[in-house]
Design an enzyme around this catalytic site. Structure first.
Site, PDB file in Angstrom:
ATOM      1  N   HIS A  70      20.389  37.661  37.904  1.00  0.00           N
ATOM      2  CA  HIS A  70      19.974  36.589  38.814  1.00  0.00           C
ATOM      3  C   HIS A  70      18.460  36.427  38.865  1.00  0.00           C
ATOM      4  O   HIS A  70      17.964  35.396  39.306  1.00  0.00           O
ATOM      5  CB  HIS A  70      20.541  36.821  40.224  1.00  0.00           C
ATOM      6  CG  HIS A  70      19.841  37.873  41.026  1.00  0.00           C
ATOM      7  ND1 HIS A  70      20.329  39.160  41.181  1.00  0.00           N
ATOM      8  CD2 HIS A  70      18.689  37.835  41.741  1.00  0.00           C
ATOM      9  CE1 HIS A  70      19.516  39.846  41.955  1.00  0.00           C
ATOM     10  NE2 HIS A  70      18.510  39.074  42.303  1.00  0.00           N
ATOM     11  N   ASP A 100      25.651  41.316  36.897  1.00  0.00           N
ATOM     12  CA  ASP A 100      24.288  40.957  37.314  1.00  0.00           C
ATOM     13  C   ASP A 100      23.233  41.789  36.586  1.00  0.00           C
ATOM     14  O   ASP A 100      22.280  42.278  37.189  1.00  0.00           O
ATOM     15  CB  ASP A 100      24.123  41.117  38.826  1.00  0.00           C
ATOM     16  CG  ASP A 100      22.895  40.374  39.353  1.00  0.00           C
ATOM     17  OD1 ASP A 100      22.362  39.511  38.624  1.00  0.00           O
ATOM     18  OD2 ASP A 100      22.450  40.669  40.476  1.00  0.00           O
ATOM     19  N   GLY A 156      12.141  40.455  45.687  1.00  0.00           N
ATOM     20  CA  GLY A 156      11.197  40.792  44.626  1.00  0.00           C
ATOM     21  C   GLY A 156      11.462  42.155  44.026  1.00  0.00           C
ATOM     22  O   GLY A 156      11.018  42.456  42.921  1.00  0.00           O
ATOM     23  N   ASN A 157      12.196  43.013  44.751  1.00  0.00           N
ATOM     24  CA  ASN A 157      12.574  44.320  44.216  1.00  0.00           C
ATOM     25  C   ASN A 157      13.762  44.228  43.267  1.00  0.00           C
ATOM     26  O   ASN A 157      14.058  45.186  42.545  1.00  0.00           O
ATOM     27  CB  ASN A 157      12.934  45.293  45.338  1.00  0.00           C
ATOM     28  CG  ASN A 157      11.736  45.971  45.954  1.00  0.00           C
ATOM     29  OD1 ASN A 157      11.310  45.625  47.046  1.00  0.00           O
ATOM     30  ND2 ASN A 157      11.166  46.937  45.253  1.00  0.00           N
ATOM     31  N   SER A 158      14.456  43.101  43.275  1.00  0.00           N
ATOM     32  CA  SER A 158      15.643  42.953  42.433  1.00  0.00           C
ATOM     33  C   SER A 158      15.320  43.248  40.976  1.00  0.00           C
ATOM     34  O   SER A 158      14.347  42.726  40.426  1.00  0.00           O
ATOM     35  CB  SER A 158      16.209  41.535  42.545  1.00  0.00           C
ATOM     36  OG  SER A 158      16.822  41.329  43.780  1.00  0.00           O
ATOM     37  N   LEU A 181      44.203  37.859  31.373  1.00  0.00           N
ATOM     38  CA  LEU A 181      45.661  37.779  31.444  1.00  0.00           C
ATOM     39  C   LEU A 181      46.151  36.353  31.262  1.00  0.00           C
ATOM     40  O   LEU A 181      47.339  36.133  31.042  1.00  0.00           O
ATOM     41  CB  LEU A 181      46.165  38.319  32.788  1.00  0.00           C
ATOM     42  CG  LEU A 181      45.838  39.779  33.110  1.00  0.00           C
ATOM     43  CD1 LEU A 181      46.500  40.177  34.416  1.00  0.00           C
ATOM     44  CD2 LEU A 181      46.278  40.697  31.987  1.00  0.00           C
ATOM     45  N   GLY A 182      45.247  35.376  31.400  1.00  0.00           N
ATOM     46  CA  GLY A 182      45.646  33.983  31.259  1.00  0.00           C
ATOM     47  C   GLY A 182      46.413  33.464  32.454  1.00  0.00           C
ATOM     48  O   GLY A 182      47.353  32.676  32.309  1.00  0.00           O
ATOM     49  N   VAL A 183      46.007  33.911  33.648  1.00  0.00           N
ATOM     50  CA  VAL A 183      46.652  33.442  34.876  1.00  0.00           C
ATOM     51  C   VAL A 183      45.592  33.106  35.909  1.00  0.00           C
ATOM     52  O   VAL A 183      44.469  33.609  35.850  1.00  0.00           O
ATOM     53  CB  VAL A 183      47.616  34.504  35.460  1.00  0.00           C
ATOM     54  CG1 VAL A 183      48.771  34.763  34.515  1.00  0.00           C
ATOM     55  CG2 VAL A 183      46.871  35.797  35.787  1.00  0.00           C
ATOM     56  N   THR A 184      45.957  32.229  36.849  1.00  0.00           N
ATOM     57  CA  THR A 184      45.111  31.956  38.007  1.00  0.00           C
ATOM     58  C   THR A 184      45.658  32.772  39.170  1.00  0.00           C
ATOM     59  O   THR A 184      46.862  32.751  39.437  1.00  0.00           O
ATOM     60  CB  THR A 184      45.124  30.463  38.364  1.00  0.00           C
ATOM     61  OG1 THR A 184      44.643  29.710  37.241  1.00  0.00           O
ATOM     62  CG2 THR A 184      44.228  30.181  39.559  1.00  0.00           C
ATOM     63  N   ILE A 185      44.777  33.506  39.841  1.00  0.00           N
ATOM     64  CA  ILE A 185      45.221  34.430  40.883  1.00  0.00           C
ATOM     65  C   ILE A 185      44.462  34.186  42.177  1.00  0.00           C
ATOM     66  O   ILE A 185      43.381  33.598  42.180  1.00  0.00           O
ATOM     67  CB  ILE A 185      45.028  35.899  40.444  1.00  0.00           C
ATOM     68  CG1 ILE A 185      43.572  36.145  40.010  1.00  0.00           C
ATOM     69  CG2 ILE A 185      45.988  36.267  39.338  1.00  0.00           C
ATOM     70  CD1 ILE A 185      43.256  37.573  39.611  1.00  0.00           C
TER      71      ILE A 185
END
Length: 513
Positions: free
Chosen positions: A139, A169, A245-247, A302-306
């Site tokens: 980010h 991230d 700023g520490n990220s 897996l090819g699914v909506t969860i």
């Protein structure tokens, strides 16, 4: 007589002071004898290194050169057509200079000033190899064209992006230097314990590079839900001061090893309140190695909506608790489709690991090698089934989060033509050609459609297509009313609507109580 009493009181006080002084003297002698030892309750004496007891200076000094400030370059005249106005607004002293120079007949060349690059701070990072490889947060550098790196000695470089992984991230950068650069190494975050000292180094607020703070590990294994895209569920929590700023900066142990990548803070005000979070080194290191090798991280699917289960959804499905994930869509010819997964299935176990929620399943899948076959335990119509499934490489599962509770009073208002019906301030209609065209619903889709929502906030949306109620398919609003009334007679709290919205599907409960 009074003077005698005062005299006696003074004598008593002097005697007490002598006793106290003697006790303090003895206490000081005990401390001197202990030197560098202290005794914890019910424990043996523990040794403390001289460096760590009195100062972290010897630990920190060789580490600071390996920590970098990350920024980007921006030019005022790139921002908008009102460059002159923007320039004077951001640099108010130029307005004063302009007035003075105008009186002296000296022109102020704002165009040239606007060409001066302006540094926009982004965050921190740390060098992990002498050839200039740098670790930071995704980010920090997301959507940035030019990445500028400043070392502790103020030397600056333009960095190139080697690879990034939004799911954890993390990002890997590289700068080219003629000389070998100072670097730090990853340690083993599994060895870190709650209560251990840690040191954070970074660039808080964008202009305080090389800032060192210290604290302890407050907790481990934190799942803080940074965002729905993130699959890290084992953050290290610390009270070391971490600010904006520490990220991307490092968290060190006292052995000078990186055990975490500082990533987030918990703060209502956006500043440090003693609750910061770091990605453990044992999570970060393999990701960085994959970025170094391939520039990206491939994961299975897996090819699914969860979606997550709620109490309302579980009640309709006759499922106890909310542990597990609900399948709301199965991609044709995908791994789930080939394994026999169906809409409405509840996934409760993946291999030998329990599935608590959608994030946990995504983490488990991310840990599973591509093309590996595993046993998937599901619930279908209150019966447990075990399906073998092969994890294949592609995008991760689609997550639906539109499962908020809806507890509005029920209003039944059937129109005479029987084309629409209103419940919970939501009007449902049979799907006509006019509505199909209005809401861009494909010809091969059937169901009933939402045409009006009489409330300010709702989990439903205009044009939502309802294809199933509970386990039944639906294409007529009369069936909605029958199922609705049956649920009331059975003293159910909700019925479950399967909504198709664009390319995705989601189960949403509709209250009947």
């Amino acid at each position: 007589m009074v003077n005698l009493k005062i005299f006696l009181i003074v004598i008593v006080l002097m005697f007490n002071n002598i006793i106290l002084a003697k006790e303090n003297s003895n206490a000081l002698k005990v401390v001197d004898q202990e030197e560098n030892e202290f005794t914890a309750i019910n424990s043996a004496p523990l040794k403390i290194s001289e460096a760590a007891r009195y100062s972290f200076a010897d630990i920190v000094e060789p580490l600071i050169p390996a920590v970098v400030n990350i920024s980007t370059i921006e030019y005022v005249n790139d921002k908008s057509e009102n460059s002159e106005k923007d320039l004077l607004q951001e640099n108010k002293h130029l307005g004063f200079m302009s007035d003075v120079l105008e009186k002296l007949n000296i022109p102020l060349n704002l165009e040239e000033i606007a060409k001066t690059p302006k540094s926009i701070p982004l965050g921190s990072g740390f060098i992990i190899a002498p050839n200039g490889l740098i670790v930071t947060n995704y980010h920090v550098i997301a959507n940035v064209e030019k990445i500028n790196i400043k070392l502790a000695d103020n030397t600056e470089f333009l960095a190139k992006l080697i690879g990034s992984d939004s799911k954890t991230d993390l990002a890997l950068l590289k700068i080219d230097s003629e000389e070998p650069l100072p670097f730090v190494e990853f340690g083993d975050s599994n060895d870190a314990r709650v209560g251990d000292w840690v040191i954070a180094i970074g660039n808080p607020f964008g202009n305080l590079g090389g800032t060192v703070t210290s604290g302890i590990i407050s907790s481990k294994g934190r799942d803080i839900d940074v965002d729905t895209d993130n699959i890290v569920d084992n953050f290290i929590q610390t009270d070391a001061a971490i600010n904006n700023g520490n990220s991307g900066g490092p968290m060190f142990n006292l052995d000078q090893k990186v055990i975490g990548v500082n990533t987030a803070i918990f703060s209502p005000l956006g500043t440090n309140i003693g609750i910061g979070f770091a990605i453990p080194s044992n999570t970060a290191k393999p990701i960085i190695e994959r970025l170094k090798k391939d520039g990206k991280v491939s994961r299975g699917r897996l090819g699914v909506t969860i979606q997550d289960l709620t109490e309302e959804i579980s009640e309709v499905l006759g499922f106890k608790g909310t542990n597990g994930v609900l399948v709301s869509k199965v991609q044709e010819n995908g791994p789930g489709y080939k394994a026999g997964i169906k809409k409405g299935d509840i996934i409760i176990k993946f291999g030998d690991r329990l599935v608590k929620n959608t994030k946990k399943l995504r983490v488990i899948i991310a840990d599973t090698p591509i093309n590996q076959e595993v046993k998937l335990k599901i619930l279908r119509d209150a019966q447990e089934l075990e399906l073998p499934i092969k994890v294949t490489a592609d995008n991760e599962e689609v997550i639906n989060d539109s499962t908020e509770e809806t507890n509005k009073a029920v209003i039944i208002n059937k129109k005479e033509n029987n084309l629409s019906i209103t419940k919970n301030n939501i009007t449902f209609s049979n799907l006509t050609e006019e509505l199909r065209k209005k809401y861009d619903i494909p010809q091969d889709k059937t169901g009933i459609v939402i045409i009006n929502i009489d409330e300010e906030e709702s989990v439903f949306k205009l044009g939502d297509l309802i294809t199933n109620i509970n386990h039944d398919s639906i294409d007529d609003i009369r069936k909605l009313e029958v199922l609705y009334e049956n649920a009331k007679k059975l003293e159910k709290q909700n019925i479950l609507l399967l909504i198709e919205r664009g390319d995705t599907s989601v189960f949403i409960p509709l209250s009947v109580s």
